[in-house]
Motif scaffolding. Structure first.
Motif, PDB file in Angstrom:
ATOM      1  N   ALA A 101       0.835  -1.206   0.000  1.00 23.29           N
ATOM      2  CA  ALA A 101       0.000   0.000   0.000  1.00 23.29           C
ATOM      3  C   ALA A 101       0.864   1.248   0.000  1.00 23.29           C
ATOM      4  O   ALA A 101       0.573   2.228  -0.690  1.00 23.29           O
ATOM      5  CB  ALA A 101      -0.929  -0.014   1.227  1.00 23.29           C
ATOM      6  N   GLU A 102       1.974   1.243   0.768  1.00 29.20           N
ATOM      7  CA  GLU A 102       2.844   2.408   0.815  1.00 29.20           C
ATOM      8  C   GLU A 102       3.533   2.626  -0.520  1.00 29.20           C
ATOM      9  O   GLU A 102       3.674   3.757  -0.984  1.00 29.20           O
ATOM     10  CB  GLU A 102       3.897   2.231   1.920  1.00 29.20           C
ATOM     11  CG  GLU A 102       3.315   2.352   3.322  1.00 29.20           C
ATOM     12  CD  GLU A 102       4.395   2.501   4.374  1.00 29.20           C
ATOM     13  OE1 GLU A 102       5.589   2.517   3.996  1.00 29.20           O
ATOM     14  OE2 GLU A 102       4.061   2.600   5.562  1.00 29.20           O
ATOM     15  N   LYS A 129       2.423   1.770  -3.481  1.00 25.79           N
ATOM     16  CA  LYS A 129       1.421   2.252  -4.427  1.00 25.79           C
ATOM     17  C   LYS A 129       1.146   3.732  -4.211  1.00 25.79           C
ATOM     18  O   LYS A 129       1.087   4.518  -5.154  1.00 25.79           O
ATOM     19  CB  LYS A 129       0.127   1.446  -4.252  1.00 25.79           C
ATOM     20  CG  LYS A 129      -1.024   1.944  -5.119  1.00 25.79           C
ATOM     21  CD  LYS A 129      -2.276   1.147  -4.817  1.00 25.79           C
ATOM     22  CE  LYS A 129      -3.473   1.698  -5.583  1.00 25.79           C
ATOM     23  NZ  LYS A 129      -4.720   0.977  -5.231  1.00 25.79           N
ATOM     24  N   MET A 130       1.014   4.135  -2.945  1.00 23.60           N
ATOM     25  CA  MET A 130       0.711   5.532  -2.660  1.00 23.60           C
ATOM     26  C   MET A 130       1.887   6.427  -3.008  1.00 23.60           C
ATOM     27  O   MET A 130       1.705   7.538  -3.492  1.00 23.60           O
ATOM     28  CB  MET A 130       0.347   5.685  -1.191  1.00 23.60           C
ATOM     29  CG  MET A 130      -0.005   7.118  -0.823  1.00 23.60           C
ATOM     30  SD  MET A 130      -0.662   7.205   0.829  1.00 23.60           S
ATOM     31  CE  MET A 130      -0.738   8.975   1.020  1.00 23.60           C
ATOM     32  N   ARG A 164       1.816   7.101  -6.715  1.00 24.48           N
ATOM     33  CA  ARG A 164       0.737   8.023  -7.083  1.00 24.48           C
ATOM     34  C   ARG A 164       1.068   9.440  -6.631  1.00 24.48           C
ATOM     35  O   ARG A 164       0.856  10.404  -7.369  1.00 24.48           O
ATOM     36  CB  ARG A 164      -0.584   7.576  -6.452  1.00 24.48           C
ATOM     37  CG  ARG A 164      -1.122   6.277  -7.011  1.00 24.48           C
ATOM     38  CD  ARG A 164      -2.472   5.969  -6.424  1.00 24.48           C
ATOM     39  NE  ARG A 164      -3.444   7.003  -6.747  1.00 24.48           N
ATOM     40  CZ  ARG A 164      -4.659   7.036  -6.217  1.00 24.48           C
ATOM     41  NH1 ARG A 164      -5.047   6.109  -5.353  1.00 24.48           N
ATOM     42  NH2 ARG A 164      -5.502   7.994  -6.534  1.00 24.48           N
ATOM     43  N   PRO A 212      -1.951   4.517   9.017  1.00 25.02           N
ATOM     44  CA  PRO A 212      -1.364   4.682   7.684  1.00 25.02           C
ATOM     45  C   PRO A 212      -0.544   5.955   7.559  1.00 25.02           C
ATOM     46  O   PRO A 212      -1.027   7.045   7.836  1.00 25.02           O
ATOM     47  CB  PRO A 212      -2.591   4.710   6.757  1.00 25.02           C
ATOM     48  CG  PRO A 212      -3.653   3.968   7.501  1.00 25.02           C
ATOM     49  CD  PRO A 212      -3.405   4.276   8.945  1.00 25.02           C
ATOM     50  N   TRP A 213       0.722   5.812   7.170  1.00 23.88           N
ATOM     51  CA  TRP A 213       1.631   6.905   6.857  1.00 23.88           C
ATOM     52  C   TRP A 213       2.040   7.758   8.055  1.00 23.88           C
ATOM     53  O   TRP A 213       2.637   8.808   7.890  1.00 23.88           O
ATOM     54  CB  TRP A 213       1.061   7.794   5.749  1.00 23.88           C
ATOM     55  CG  TRP A 213       0.880   7.017   4.497  1.00 23.88           C
ATOM     56  CD1 TRP A 213      -0.266   6.427   4.051  1.00 23.88           C
ATOM     57  CD2 TRP A 213       1.892   6.677   3.555  1.00 23.88           C
ATOM     58  NE1 TRP A 213      -0.028   5.758   2.879  1.00 23.88           N
ATOM     59  CE2 TRP A 213       1.284   5.895   2.549  1.00 23.88           C
ATOM     60  CE3 TRP A 213       3.252   6.969   3.457  1.00 23.88           C
ATOM     61  CZ2 TRP A 213       1.991   5.402   1.465  1.00 23.88           C
ATOM     62  CZ3 TRP A 213       3.951   6.479   2.370  1.00 23.88           C
ATOM     63  CH2 TRP A 213       3.312   5.696   1.394  1.00 23.88           C
ATOM     64  N   VAL A 233      -4.927  11.352  -3.257  1.00 22.86           N
ATOM     65  CA  VAL A 233      -4.150  10.235  -2.736  1.00 22.86           C
ATOM     66  C   VAL A 233      -4.388  10.096  -1.239  1.00 22.86           C
ATOM     67  O   VAL A 233      -4.618   9.000  -0.728  1.00 22.86           O
ATOM     68  CB  VAL A 233      -2.646  10.441  -3.023  1.00 22.86           C
ATOM     69  CG1 VAL A 233      -1.836   9.296  -2.448  1.00 22.86           C
ATOM     70  CG2 VAL A 233      -2.410  10.559  -4.508  1.00 22.86           C
ATOM     71  N   ASP A 236      -7.927   8.645  -0.708  1.00 19.15           N
ATOM     72  CA  ASP A 236      -8.135   7.247  -1.079  1.00 19.15           C
ATOM     73  C   ASP A 236      -7.284   6.280  -0.267  1.00 19.15           C
ATOM     74  O   ASP A 236      -7.754   5.209   0.127  1.00 19.15           O
ATOM     75  CB  ASP A 236      -7.835   7.043  -2.569  1.00 19.15           C
ATOM     76  CG  ASP A 236      -8.860   7.739  -3.455  1.00 19.15           C
ATOM     77  OD1 ASP A 236      -9.986   7.964  -2.974  1.00 19.15           O
ATOM     78  OD2 ASP A 236      -8.526   8.068  -4.601  1.00 19.15           O
ATOM     79  N   GLU A 237      -6.022   6.639  -0.035  1.00 21.42           N
ATOM     80  CA  GLU A 237      -5.094   5.698   0.567  1.00 21.42           C
ATOM     81  C   GLU A 237      -5.007   5.795   2.086  1.00 21.42           C
ATOM     82  O   GLU A 237      -4.513   4.886   2.733  1.00 21.42           O
ATOM     83  CB  GLU A 237      -3.686   5.904  -0.033  1.00 21.42           C
ATOM     84  CG  GLU A 237      -3.636   5.787  -1.540  1.00 21.42           C
ATOM     85  CD  GLU A 237      -3.990   4.395  -2.034  1.00 21.42           C
ATOM     86  OE1 GLU A 237      -3.874   3.437  -1.245  1.00 21.42           O
ATOM     87  OE2 GLU A 237      -4.383   4.267  -3.198  1.00 21.42           O
ATOM     88  N   VAL A 238      -5.422   6.900   2.676  1.00 23.91           N
ATOM     89  CA  VAL A 238      -5.309   7.074   4.124  1.00 23.91           C
ATOM     90  C   VAL A 238      -6.683   7.120   4.782  1.00 23.91           C
ATOM     91  O   VAL A 238      -7.003   6.304   5.643  1.00 23.91           O
ATOM     92  CB  VAL A 238      -4.499   8.345   4.462  1.00 23.91           C
ATOM     93  CG1 VAL A 238      -4.437   8.545   5.971  1.00 23.91           C
ATOM     94  CG2 VAL A 238      -3.092   8.240   3.897  1.00 23.91           C
ATOM     95  N   GLN A 247      -8.897   4.061   4.747  1.00 26.07           N
ATOM     96  CA  GLN A 247      -8.330   2.904   5.435  1.00 26.07           C
ATOM     97  C   GLN A 247      -8.233   3.107   6.944  1.00 26.07           C
ATOM     98  O   GLN A 247      -7.797   2.216   7.666  1.00 26.07           O
ATOM     99  CB  GLN A 247      -6.931   2.612   4.883  1.00 26.07           C
ATOM    100  CG  GLN A 247      -6.898   2.271   3.410  1.00 26.07           C
ATOM    101  CD  GLN A 247      -5.483   2.007   2.932  1.00 26.07           C
ATOM    102  OE1 GLN A 247      -4.603   1.680   3.721  1.00 26.07           O
ATOM    103  NE2 GLN A 247      -5.252   2.156   1.647  1.00 26.07           N
TER     104      GLN A 247
END
Length: 279
Positions: A46-47, A49-50, A53, A147-148, A240, A243-245, A248
Motif C-alpha cells: 500500500a505504501e 502504491k501511494m 501516485r 497509515p503513513w 491520494v 483514497d489511501e489514508v 483505510q
C-alpha cells in the motif's frame, strides 16, 4: 522429472520453481488468518502504491506551475511574423451547433483544489466500546499502525486531554504538526491539527456507542474527518490522501484492536452495518 510449480525469484535474481504444495500452504496460512478474525493486509504494498501516485501528482503539479509562470496556460496574444516567412492562416471552424468550450485557467484549477474535504463512516465492530476507545486514545502508538504516520509522541497529558507531536509522510512530502486531543472515556476522541504547514485544517472525531443487542462485545463506531491543504502544490495530494489514508483509517484501528484484544466478535451478516459519506 521437475514437479509442477509456480515460478519464484531467488535472492540472486534467477528464476526458480516453487512447488505447488508450498504455494498453497501460504494461501492456507493467509486464509487461516482471515478465519481468526484479523484482516490480512500488506502495508508495504500500500505504501509503495501511494508513493508512486503521490510522486506522479507532484510532478504534474510542478509542470502546471512552471507552465503557468511561462505563460503556457494563458491566452496567447498576436505574434510577430518572422522576416522571410509566409504567414499561414489558422483553419476556420464553420458555424454550426458546436459551441466553443472556455479554457480552464490555472488559477481556476487552484480554486477547485482548495475546497475542504470531508469523510464520515459508521459501522458495527466486534469489539467493545472500551476496547476501541483504548486503541484510538493511545496516540503514542499511532506510528505502529496508522497509515503513513511516521512519528507519534505525547508531550503533554492530563485527564481528558493530551498534546502530541505527529509526523505524517506522503513521499516526498513529510508533515510535522501538533495534535490537540480531547477525550471522554469511552465515548469520544477528538483530534485537531495545530502548528502545521501542510494542512490548513485537519480534524478527526471518533464516537463510540453501544452495538448490537445481545452482542455485548460489539459497538457502533462513528468516524469523521475533515481536511484542507494550504497550498495548490500539496492539494495535488488530496485525492491520494483521501483514497489511501482516510478510507483505510477505521480498518487500521480495527486491525490494531484485533492485535491487542484478540479476534473480534463474529457478527451475523444480516446484522452487519456499514455506511459511508464523503464530500
Amino acid at each position: 522429472m521437475t514437479s509442477l510449480g509456480v515460478t519464484d525469484t531467488l535472492a540472486n535474481g534467477g528464476p526458480a520453481v516453487k512447488p505447488l504444495h508450498q504455494w498453497h500452504g501460504g494461501c492456507e496460512e493467509r486464509r487461516a488468518g482471515l478465519r481468526a478474525g484479523c484482516p490480512s493486509v500488506s502495508p508495504r504494498r500500500a505504501e509503495d502504491k501511494m508513493a508512486r501516485r503521490a510522486g506522479s501528482l507532484l510532478r504534474a503539479s510542478r509542470y502546471l506551475s512552471s507552465s503557468s509562470s511561462c505563460g503556457l496556460l494563458m491566452g496567447r496574444g498576436p505574434q510577430q511574423q518572422a522576416p522571410g516567412r509566409v504567414a499561414v492562416a489558422p483553419p476556420t471552424v464553420p458555424p454550426g451547433p458546436l459551441a466553443a468550450v472556455p479554457a480552464r485557467g490555472f488559477f481556476n484549477l487552484a480554486e477547485s483544489f482548495s475546497k475542504r474535504k470531508e469523510y464520515s463512516e459508521r459501522r458495527i465492530i466486534g469489539f467493545s466500546m472500551q476496547e476501541m476507545y483504548a486503541v484510538v486514545a493511545g496516540v503514542e502508538d499511532y506510528r505502529h499502525f496508522v497509515p503513513w504516520c511516521k512519528k507519534s509522541e505525547v508531550v503533554f497529558k492530563r485527564a481528558g486531554f493530551c498534546k502530541a507531536k505527529l509526523s505524517v509522510g506522503f513521499p516526498p512530502v513529510v508533515e510535522n504538526y501538533t495534535s490537540l486531543v480531547t477525550s471522554v472515556r469511552p465515548h469520544l476522541v477528538k483530534a485537531s491539527c495545530s502548528e502545521g504547514k501542510l494542512f490548513n485544517h485537519l480534524e478527526t472525531v471518533w464516537r463510540f456507542s453501544p452495538g448490537l443487542p445481545g452482542y455485548p462485545r460489539t459497538c457502533t463506531v462513528d468516524f469523521g474527518i475533515s481536511f484542507e491543504f494550504r497550498s495548490l502544490l500539496h492539494s495535488q495530494l488530496a485525492h491520494v490522501f483521501f483514497d489511501e489514508v482516510v478510507k483505510q483509517m477505521v480498518s487500521a484501528f480495527e486491525r490494531r484492536a484485533c492485535k491487542l484484544h484478540g479476534a473480534e466478535t463474529s457478527i451475523p451478516r444480516e446484522l452487519m452495518f456499514h455506511e459511508v459519506h464523503h464530500t
